[in-house]
Design a protein around this motif. Structure first.
Motif, mmCIF file in Angstrom:
data_model
loop_
_atom_site.group_PDB
_atom_site.id
_atom_site.type_symbol
_atom_site.label_atom_id
_atom_site.label_comp_id
_atom_site.label_asym_id
_atom_site.label_seq_id
_atom_site.Cartn_x
_atom_site.Cartn_y
_atom_site.Cartn_z
ATOM 1 N N VAL A 78 46.009 49.083 36.171
ATOM 2 C CA VAL A 78 44.737 49.677 36.593
ATOM 3 C C VAL A 78 44.110 50.430 35.409
ATOM 4 O O VAL A 78 42.938 50.251 35.097
ATOM 5 N N GLY A 79 44.912 51.236 34.720
ATOM 6 C CA GLY A 79 44.415 51.957 33.547
ATOM 7 C C GLY A 79 44.099 51.035 32.385
ATOM 8 O O GLY A 79 43.099 51.227 31.685
ATOM 9 N N LEU A 80 44.957 50.032 32.162
ATOM 10 C CA LEU A 80 44.713 49.095 31.067
ATOM 11 C C LEU A 80 43.460 48.245 31.311
ATOM 12 O O LEU A 80 42.773 47.866 30.364
ATOM 13 N N ILE A 81 43.174 47.972 32.562
ATOM 14 C CA ILE A 81 41.947 47.240 32.879
ATOM 15 C C ILE A 81 40.733 48.077 32.505
ATOM 16 O O ILE A 81 39.786 47.587 31.887
ATOM 17 N N ALA A 82 40.755 49.355 32.853
ATOM 18 C CA ALA A 82 39.635 50.233 32.478
ATOM 19 C C ALA A 82 39.505 50.296 30.956
ATOM 20 O O ALA A 82 38.395 50.210 30.412
ATOM 21 N N TYR A 83 40.639 50.420 30.272
ATOM 22 C CA TYR A 83 40.620 50.465 28.804
ATOM 23 C C TYR A 83 40.091 49.159 28.216
ATOM 24 O O TYR A 83 39.236 49.160 27.328
ATOM 25 N N GLY A 84 40.577 48.025 28.703
ATOM 26 C CA GLY A 84 40.140 46.728 28.196
ATOM 27 C C GLY A 84 38.665 46.481 28.438
ATOM 28 O O GLY A 84 37.961 45.971 27.564
ATOM 29 N N TRP A 85 38.206 46.836 29.609
ATOM 30 C CA TRP A 85 36.796 46.666 29.956
ATOM 31 C C TRP A 85 35.928 47.430 28.958
ATOM 32 O O TRP A 85 34.964 46.905 28.407
ATOM 33 N N TRP A 139 33.570 39.825 33.208
ATOM 34 C CA TRP A 139 33.920 39.889 34.618
ATOM 35 C C TRP A 139 35.418 39.733 34.849
ATOM 36 O O TRP A 139 35.911 39.941 35.961
ATOM 37 N N CYS A 140 36.169 39.354 33.809
ATOM 38 C CA CYS A 140 37.617 39.244 33.964
ATOM 39 C C CYS A 140 38.234 40.569 34.394
ATOM 40 O O CYS A 140 39.215 40.595 35.126
ATOM 41 N N TRP A 141 37.639 41.677 33.968
ATOM 42 C CA TRP A 141 38.232 42.991 34.257
ATOM 43 C C TRP A 141 38.098 43.397 35.718
ATOM 44 O O TRP A 141 39.109 43.738 36.341
ATOM 45 N N PRO A 142 36.909 43.370 36.349
ATOM 46 C CA PRO A 142 36.871 43.740 37.771
ATOM 47 C C PRO A 142 37.607 42.746 38.670
ATOM 48 O O PRO A 142 38.238 43.140 39.655
ATOM 49 N N VAL A 143 37.555 41.462 38.334
ATOM 50 C CA VAL A 143 38.295 40.474 39.122
ATOM 51 C C VAL A 143 39.793 40.723 38.981
ATOM 52 O O VAL A 143 40.552 40.666 39.956
ATOM 53 N N GLY A 144 40.227 41.040 37.764
ATOM 54 C CA GLY A 144 41.630 41.362 37.536
ATOM 55 C C GLY A 144 42.078 42.586 38.318
ATOM 56 O O GLY A 144 43.219 42.661 38.775
ATOM 57 N N LEU A 145 41.186 43.543 38.490
ATOM 58 C CA LEU A 145 41.524 44.748 39.252
ATOM 59 C C LEU A 145 41.867 44.415 40.703
ATOM 60 O O LEU A 145 42.819 44.954 41.264
ATOM 61 N N VAL A 146 41.123 43.498 41.305
ATOM 62 C CA VAL A 146 41.417 43.081 42.682
ATOM 63 C C VAL A 146 42.812 42.449 42.751
ATOM 64 O O VAL A 146 43.600 42.739 43.649
ATOM 65 N N SER A 147 43.131 41.613 41.772
ATOM 66 C CA SER A 147 44.448 40.974 41.738
ATOM 67 C C SER A 147 45.558 42.005 41.607
ATOM 68 O O SER A 147 46.566 41.955 42.319
ATOM 69 N N VAL A 148 45.376 42.947 40.719
ATOM 70 C CA VAL A 148 46.390 43.977 40.458
ATOM 71 C C VAL A 148 46.664 44.802 41.710
ATOM 72 O O VAL A 148 47.822 45.047 42.070
ATOM 73 N N VAL A 149 45.622 45.234 42.379
ATOM 74 C CA VAL A 149 45.806 46.042 43.592
ATOM 75 C C VAL A 149 46.536 45.230 44.661
ATOM 76 O O VAL A 149 47.433 45.749 45.349
ATOM 77 N N SER A 150 46.211 43.965 44.780
ATOM 78 C CA SER A 150 46.902 43.105 45.752
ATOM 79 C C SER A 150 48.388 43.002 45.435
ATOM 80 O O SER A 150 49.238 43.074 46.324
ATOM 81 N N PHE A 151 48.717 42.836 44.147
ATOM 82 C CA PHE A 151 50.120 42.679 43.770
ATOM 83 C C PHE A 151 50.914 43.981 43.806
ATOM 84 O O PHE A 151 52.143 43.950 43.898
ATOM 85 N N ILE A 152 50.251 45.114 43.790
ATOM 86 C CA ILE A 152 50.977 46.372 44.015
ATOM 87 C C ILE A 152 51.665 46.303 45.374
ATOM 88 O O ILE A 152 52.847 46.616 45.514
#
Length: 191
Positions: A59-66, A27-40
């Motif tokens: 965003v791409g690295l999150i998809a890759y890591g997931w 779940w670190c990956w989808p939660v991290g995605l929310v953080s990343v979009v906010s910090f953009i």
């Protein structure tokens, strides 16, 4: 600069996402995605374009890591924590250092950036650390400590106190992550 809802959302989900990463929870990956979009949004408004661009790449690295955490291990199974091979680590360090200088130069000459070379450093080495984390290399955590220390100073210099606090928390979480991931190498996965 007053705190925005984006900064608050980014901080809360950022801490949760990194904590989930230290525990090797998918779940670190989808939660991290929310953080990343906010910090953009946060970094765009603060004119920290390297940091903003880094969030876009995340965003791409999150998809890759997931995907890698689920299917990057033996026989397309779950990935396990391992040490990064030394030759690969050396190549990655050279590439990150070169990218750091190029990014700093580009930010200085092409934008109204306030801290171009510092942001170039944090951007380049954050990408390296994030890729290492996606591959579950233990050594990602010490790289994050160095990068996060620099981010604390950079954020404070731009009046982003909450973001600076976030990076300070990240330093502690990186120490925790290193300890827990190293332990999981000898006692089995925590996921």
């Amino acid at each position: 600069m007053p705190m925005s809802p984006f900064e608050i959302a980014g901080v809360v989900t950022g801490i949760l996402g990194v904590w989930l990463t230290t525990r090797q929870k998918i779940w670190c990956w989808p939660v991290g995605l929310v953080s990343v979009v906010s910090f953009i949004v946060v970094f765009y408004r603060a004119k920290l374009y390297g940091a903003m661009g880094l969030q876009c790449v995340y965003v791409g690295l999150i998809a890759y890591g997931w995907h890698a955490w689920l299917h990057g291990g033996e026989k397309s199974g779950a990935l396990k924590v391992s040490r990064m091979p030394r030759p690969r680590a050396m190549r990655l360090a050279v590439v990150a250092a070169a990218a750091s200088g190029l990014a700093g130069y580009g930010l200085q000459s092409g934008t109204d950036h306030v801290l171009p070379y510092i942001d170039g450093f944090t951007t380049s080495f954050s990408l390296a650390a994030q890729w290492m984390q996606a591959r579950k290399y233990l050594e990602n955590w010490p790289v994050w400590v160095v990068v996060d220390v620099v981010y604390v100073g950079m954020s404070l210099s731009q009046g982003l106190a909450l973001t600076a606090g976030l990076y300070a928390v990240y330093i502690g979480l990186a120490v925790l992550g290193f300890r827990d991931w190293r332990r999981s190498m000898t006692h089995g996965s925590m996921a």
